[in-house]
Design a protein around this motif. Structure first.
Motif, PDB file in Angstrom:
ATOM      1  N   SER A  87       0.869  -1.303   0.082  1.00 41.67           N
ATOM      2  CA  SER A  87       0.072   0.075   0.029  1.00 41.67           C
ATOM      3  C   SER A  87       0.877   1.174  -0.081  1.00 41.67           C
ATOM      4  N   TYR A 142      -5.320 -15.318  -5.555  1.00 39.18           N
ATOM      5  CA  TYR A 142      -4.946 -14.178  -6.158  1.00 39.18           C
ATOM      6  C   TYR A 142      -3.962 -14.121  -7.318  1.00 39.18           C
ATOM      7  N   HIS A 178      -0.935  -9.026 -12.148  1.00 45.77           N
ATOM      8  CA  HIS A 178      -1.751  -8.408 -10.949  1.00 45.77           C
ATOM      9  C   HIS A 178      -3.133  -8.247 -11.773  1.00 45.77           C
ATOM     10  N   ILE A 179      -3.997  -8.154 -10.613  1.00 47.73           N
ATOM     11  CA  ILE A 179      -5.308  -7.645 -10.913  1.00 47.73           C
ATOM     12  C   ILE A 179      -5.531  -6.596 -10.553  1.00 47.73           C
ATOM     13  N   LEU A 180      -5.658  -5.261 -11.111  1.00 41.20           N
ATOM     14  CA  LEU A 180      -5.261  -4.115 -10.487  1.00 41.20           C
ATOM     15  C   LEU A 180      -6.419  -3.606  -9.905  1.00 41.20           C
ATOM     16  N   ASN A 181      -7.397  -3.742 -10.093  1.00 42.81           N
ATOM     17  CA  ASN A 181      -8.673  -3.155  -9.225  1.00 42.81           C
ATOM     18  C   ASN A 181      -8.914  -4.242  -8.019  1.00 42.81           C
ATOM     19  N   GLU A 182      -8.165  -5.173  -7.826  1.00 45.89           N
ATOM     20  CA  GLU A 182      -8.412  -5.967  -6.701  1.00 45.89           C
ATOM     21  C   GLU A 182      -6.818  -6.039  -6.042  1.00 45.89           C
ATOM     22  N   SER A 183      -5.974  -5.382  -6.546  1.00 44.29           N
ATOM     23  CA  SER A 183      -4.777  -5.413  -5.529  1.00 44.29           C
ATOM     24  C   SER A 183      -4.666  -5.023  -4.386  1.00 44.29           C
ATOM     25  N   SER A 224      -7.297  -4.465  -2.596  1.00 41.12           N
ATOM     26  CA  SER A 224      -8.748  -4.539  -1.970  1.00 41.12           C
ATOM     27  C   SER A 224      -8.593  -5.160  -0.371  1.00 41.12           C
ATOM     28  N   GLN A 282      -8.381  -2.260   1.574  1.00 42.83           N
ATOM     29  CA  GLN A 282      -9.535  -1.548   1.620  1.00 42.83           C
ATOM     30  C   GLN A 282     -10.523  -2.328   2.589  1.00 42.83           C
TER      31      GLN A 282
END
Ligand code: 0RQ
Length: 503
Positions: A419, A468, A482-487, A489, A492
């Motif tokens: 992060s 993942y 990578h799965i960008l919108n999950e990386s 998560s 979050q």
């Protein structure tokens, strides 16, 4: 304070901290001594804080820019933060009150490699340095200063500041005289010279700090100990991390990649670092050396037992018991410990030449071995980068260590993506948790990911990381999948639910 202020002119400038602190005005940039709770000024910060509070009560602004070697203590960073007196701060802090203000947006903090501080301040990247406040153990008749338990950036503050306040602390042993090695000949580009240090214990400078006597506006007498906080005894997690590293050293020696007495050891602050040094105490390695920033209890024990022949640092960070041992054996230790300016202890040139084994703690790393040393959930500052980058990038072998989980398992310290990014995959050779060690040298990102999942991840998170990684590997570019919108998560989810695990 008998025998501590031997210079005639300076003895006439002795005054109370309250009077001396009046030389510091709103908006000044102040360089204070101090490194990891050692050698920071003990009286001026509190007196200054009182003046600040009084000014604030009158409706006046009174804040300073504060530079140090590294972290100080409650009596320095803490009181100034409580007085809302710090406008901006660099380069490293670990004081809860200040951390809170930084993370609330009430103080600016810029984080930087500790080896850069002296140079960048001297060039003037941060504006003028108006005042230096430096703790010393004593002042000799000719004005030479016996440094205290840290050097940090004090030599640069004394050179760069327009005015100087010296604190002479009777708690610091006068037997420290001769332990330091202050080298000031590094020069500035384009006329910089090589640093002629070729062994950890080499001496290339003089054992004193110098300053222009005319710049000294006040001398304040103090009698208070350094913070000297006690380390927790190594727990099972730290001991496991330490034993993985020691097994790795054995293997490297067997393969001929490390000499029998290893290479100079750099170890970061904290309990895990201390546990690794404690582990070396019980290992068969002999004739060890240390080239580090902070000399902690574990390294002192190695020196006292004869396992370590020589150690170089810029500061001591000892528990009260260890300090007693240190003071009782100073005569002998002066020949085996050298305290230097942090510009030298942390210098890339020297770390690379000596080939340090750099062992630093981290907050988290990701699947590919990128490391976050500083931020919690990407937004809140913990302490700072310190010297971790100076050493990791230039190490012979760089290690980053952490328990595999934090906050009772609610946080995995290995995540799909960090992060915040302090050390890139290119600077990170070995990751170690209590679960095991991942040797990333010579591995491509996908191989690094599998090594980290298999060896370092906590069992609660291993299947999640594998899932993942597998899904990323089937949908994305294959160099660093990578799965960008999950990386991010997982972070979050922690922010929203207090747990990275899917309930
Ligand atoms: O939180 O204080 O609320 O309990 O971070 O973690 O495991 O006790 O480890 O004391 O060794 O500190 C990286 C911060 C590790 C330190 C860091 C939480 C955890 C705990 C402390 P609590 P531990 P340590 C040379 C080298 C950067 C500077 C450096 C550091 C607290 O080593 O500042 O390397 N390093 N300098 O619960 C959220 C995660 C977490 C987490 C741990 N993933 N997410 N919180 N914590 N992992 C020396 C100098 O430069 C001066």
């Amino acid at each position: 304070h008998e025998g501590r202020v031997l210079h005639d002119g300076l003895s006439k400038k002795i005054m109370s901290a309250d009077e001396a602190a009046k030389f510091i005005k709103n908006d000044m940039n102040v360089g204070m001594s101090g490194f990891t709770g050692a050698g920071y000024p003990k009286a001026i910060p509190a007196a200054l804080a009182k003046h600040m509070e009084a000014a604030h009560a009158r409706g006046e602004d009174f804040q300073i820019g504060l530079l140090t070697g590294a972290s100080t203590a409650t009596e320095c960073d803490g009181v100034l933060a409580d007085a809302k007196g710090i406008k901006w701060r660099t380069p490293y802090q670990s004081e809860p009150a200040l951390r809170k203000q930084i993370n609330a947006g009430e103080a600016y903090y810029f984080d930087m490699h500790l080896s850069h501080v002296a140079q960048q301040s001297t060039i003037g990247f941060y504006g003028d340095m108006h005042m230096a406040v430096v703790e010393v153990a004593g002042i000799l008749p000719d004005g030479r200063l016996i440094p205290s338990t840290s050097i940090g950036t004090s030599n640069a503050w004394l050179d760069n500041a327009k005015h100087i306040i010296l604190e002479v602390n009777a708690q610091q042993s006068l037997m420290l005289e001769g332990m330091h090695d202050v080298y000031n000949d590094i020069g500035m580009p384009p006329n910089r010279k090589p640093i002629p240090l070729v062994t950890p214990g080499g001496r290339i400078g003089v054992p004193y700090l110098h300053c222009d006597m005319d710049k000294v506006v006040a001398v304040v007498l103090t009698d208070s100990p350094d913070r000297n906080s006690k380390f927790a005894d190594p727990d099972e997690t730290s001991n496991k991390i330490a034993s993985h590293i020691i097994d790795f050293f054995h293997d490297e020696v067997k393969k001929g990649r490390l000499p029998k007495n290893l290479l100079p050891i750099q170890s970061g602050v904290g309990n895990v670092a201390n546990a690794v040094l404690a582990g070396l105490q019980n290992s068969p390695f002999e004739q060890l050396t240390g080239y580090t920033e902070v000399l902690q209890d574990g390294m002192l024990d190695l020196i006292m037992s004869g396992k370590m022949t020589m150690a170089s640092a810029t500061a001591l960070s000892l528990s009260p018991d260890a300090l007693e041992t240190f003071n009782a054996n100073l005569e002998e230790l002066r020949a085996r410990i050298v305290l230097r300016p942090q510009e030298i202890t942390n210098h890339p040139e020297v770390a690379r030449r000596l080939g340090v084994l750099a062992i630093n703690a981290m907050i988290e790393c990701d699947l590919y071995g990128n490391v976050n040393s500083t931020h919690v959930m990407g937004t809140n500052m913990m302490n700072g980068l310190g010297g971790s980058g100076d050493f990791a990038r230039n190490a012979y072998t760089s290690f980053f260590v952490s328990p595999s989980v934090a906050k009772d398992g609610a946080i995995s310290c290995i995540t799909p993506m960090v992060s915040h990014h302090d050390h890139t995959e290119h600077d990170v050779m070995v990751i170690v948790t209590e679960q095991g060690l991942a040797d990333l040298r010579g591995l491509a990102p996908r191989q690094r990911a599998q090594a980290i999942i298999d060896n370092c991840a906590h069992p609660d998170y291993r299947p999640m990381l594998q899932d993942y990684f597998d899904r990323a590997s089937s949908t994305a570019g294959m160099q660093t999948p990578h799965i960008l919108n999950e990386s991010l998560s997982w972070h979050q989810r922690y922010v929203e639910t207090g747990d990275m695990r899917i309930k």
